[in-house]
Enzyme design. Structure first.
Site, PDB file in Angstrom:
ATOM      1  N   GLU A 219      -4.957  -8.861   1.407  1.00  0.00           N
ATOM      2  CA  GLU A 219      -5.581  -8.390   2.832  1.00  0.00           C
ATOM      3  C   GLU A 219      -7.031  -8.370   2.559  1.00  0.00           C
ATOM      4  OE1 GLU A 219      -4.048  -4.886   4.702  1.00  0.00           O
ATOM      5  OE2 GLU A 219      -1.872  -5.575   4.362  1.00  0.00           O
TER       6      GLU A 219
ATOM      7  N   GLU B  10       0.800  -1.418  -0.058  1.00  0.00           N
ATOM      8  CA  GLU B  10      -0.094  -0.171   0.169  1.00  0.00           C
ATOM      9  C   GLU B  10       0.772   1.276  -0.127  1.00  0.00           C
ATOM     10  OE1 GLU B  10      -3.117   0.025   2.973  1.00  0.00           O
ATOM     11  OE2 GLU B  10      -3.650  -1.882   2.470  1.00  0.00           O
TER      12      GLU B  10
HETATM   13  C1  GCO Z   1      -3.467  -1.596   5.838  1.00  0.00           C
HETATM   14  C2  GCO Z   1      -2.436  -2.233   6.179  1.00  0.00           C
HETATM   15  C3  GCO Z   1      -2.508  -3.374   7.296  1.00  0.00           C
HETATM   16  C4  GCO Z   1      -3.478  -2.633   8.274  1.00  0.00           C
HETATM   17  C5  GCO Z   1      -4.827  -3.290   7.821  1.00  0.00           C
HETATM   18  C6  GCO Z   1      -5.983  -3.306   8.605  1.00  0.00           C
HETATM   19  O1  GCO Z   1      -4.116  -2.042   4.847  1.00  0.00           O
HETATM   20  O2  GCO Z   1      -3.692  -0.443   6.490  1.00  0.00           O
HETATM   21  O3  GCO Z   1      -1.774  -3.097   5.227  1.00  0.00           O
HETATM   22  O4  GCO Z   1      -1.219  -3.115   8.180  1.00  0.00           O
HETATM   23  O5  GCO Z   1      -3.386  -3.133   9.560  1.00  0.00           O
HETATM   24  O6  GCO Z   1      -4.982  -2.980   6.401  1.00  0.00           O
HETATM   25  O7  GCO Z   1      -6.431  -1.864   8.609  1.00  0.00           O
END
Ligand code: GCO
Length: 459
Positions: free
Chosen positions: A348, A160
């Protein structure tokens, strides 16, 4: 079978969120270690967190018990390169031991090189503004690839870029807490400059991985992005949602801002204007897969013109405040694979809810199970319609340090008591183990109906 053979079921995590051991065995400080005090909810800090650095064998044993097939983790750059020109063998050994433990457990290791913990020494040399960062990142990548690529095949350069760029350099919510007024020339300039450096880091790292990896690598990146899903399934609505998803603004939350340069060698004019000769060739190296992090579709939150298309008062929300939008994985995978013709891995997806250990010693989390069912149904539909989806990494294996929100948000399949480091498997962990064994969802019941031989994992 609704999911293809070889589909990878796993979980994801990130170094800074779980490891702790912030200054042990020669680790250097990251910008989070050095700058976040006083900025995190409730005054929390990740200095110890889940202490995964010392508990990783126990954590991998839990993954094995659940039958996980893959584990997406990140390497901490400052643990491996604590100061300019210094390779920290002990830090590197931690990751060698981790991937060895995973391999022994039959779990595929998926490695992310950058999940936001920028070394302080890199920050002090100009960080994301400095031209040199891409060479420093390439050197770090060489060290990690040389150490782990006999066991690691799946590589993601970044997690990200959108979030750390936005939170850290535009909105002032993550270190180094810089802020610029939204929608201004200053913001657009910053987005373009930082994106250039990030894309060059990505390109140089991708090249290092392809040249040096011992096992044939699968190179990707983990992105998140704005997604609009159609109001109905009419062709016009579908095209409209797709056009809004891949819009033409100077906006780093749009996937095409990043992926058009990487996959097609084409950049937004604002970005193109600052690229120097030869830089697009460095960036433009088609990938083996695209990792996509997805928690929601944006039309429930806001619209490009401030219109909240699908919003209604009382819409289900997670404990992060995210609207629950079950069709997001279907439309995301479909739109991405239609535009880029690339295998997609969900790197994710998951939910923070309010979890407690209850009087019976268990953590009952039906909302998480329901959320996962809804989202996985969308993913299942994408797979059934033939869109190339290759894996699903649930965020997250353990409750962990949720950045600016500290330990308040619990995303894990496993509950962590941060005072004792006791791990308690939540109901959703057992449920997910069943999904994996079934290679997909089973009709609403916890155990696939009629399968006499199916043994539940004992608590
Ligand atoms: C994000 C990150 C993670 C977060 C998850 C939950 O997407 O912000 O990759 O580190 O912890 O997404 O918000």
């Amino acid at each position: 079978m609704s999911f293809p053979d070889g589909f990878l079921w796993g979980v994801a995590s990130a170094a800074y969120q779980i490891e702790g051991a912030y200054d042990e065995d020669g680790k250097g400080p990251s910008i989070w270690d050095a700058l976040s005090d006083g900025h995190v909810l409730h005054g929390d800090s990740a200095r110890i967190s889940c202490d995964h650095y010392h508990h990783f064998r126990e954590d991998v044993a839990i993954m094995k018990k659940l039958g996980l097939q893959a584990y997406r983790f990140s390497v901490s750059w400052p643990r491996v390169i604590p100061a300019e020109g210094v390779v920290n063998e002990k830090g590197l050994q931690f990751y060698r031991d981790l991937v060895e433990e995973l391999t022994q457990a039959g779990i595929e290791p998926l490695c992310t090189l950058y999940h936001w913990d920028l070394p302080m020494w890199v920050h002090e040399k100009g960080g994301w503004y400095a031209d040199r960062i891409s060479d420093d990142f390439a050197q770090y990548t060489e060290v990690v690839v040389d150490a782990l690529s006999d066991k690691v095949q799946y590589w993601m350069t970044f997690n990200e870029g959108t979030s750390f760029l936005g939170e850290g350099y535009l909105h002032g919510t993550h270190p180094p807490y810089e802020k610029v007024p939204a929608g201004t020339e200053e913001e657009f300039d910053k987005v373009a400059r930082l994106s250039r450096n990030l894309l060059l880091c990505h390109g140089k790292a991708a090249d290092v991985i392809r040249r040096r990896a011992k096992l044939p690598p699968k190179v990707g990146i983990a992105t998140d992005s704005t997604l609009y899903i159609p109001e109905s399934e009419s062709e016009a609505d579908i095209q409209d949602a797709k056009a809004r998803t891949f819009a033409g603004d100077v906006n780093h939350y749009l996937l095409n801002w990043w992926m058009d340069p990487i996959m097609n060698g084409e950049a937004h004019p604002r970005l193109q204007a600052i690229l120097r000769e030869g830089e697009m060739e460095t960036i433009h190296q088609p990938l083996d897969f695209l990792g996509w992090n997805c928690y929601l579709a944006n039309n429930y939150n806001d619209g490009p013109d401030g219109k909240m298309a699908k919003y209604w008062p009382g819409i289900p929300r997670t404990n992060s405040g995210f609207p629950v939008t079950p069709d997001a994985l279907y439309w995301g995978v479909r739109f991405i694979s239609e535009r880029y013709d690339i295998p997609v891995m969900i790197t994710e997806n998951g939910i923070a809810i309010i979890d407690f250990v209850m009087d019976d010693g268990c953590v009952h989390d039906p909302q998480r199970i329901q959320y996962l069912k809804w989202y996985l149904r969308g993913l299942e539909r994408a797979a059934e319609e033939g869109y190339p989806v290759i894996g699903y990494m649930l965020w997250s294996i353990l409750d962990n340090f949720e950045w600016a929100f500290g330990f308040e948000k619990r995303f894990g399949l496993v509950y962590v008591d941060y005072l004792t480091q006791k791990r308690t498997l939540k109901d959703s962990a057992y449920w997910y183990a069943d999904v994996i064994r079934n290679n997909g969802l089973f009709d609403g019941t916890e155990v696939p109906a009629g399968d006499e031989s199916h043994e539940r994992i004992e608590r």
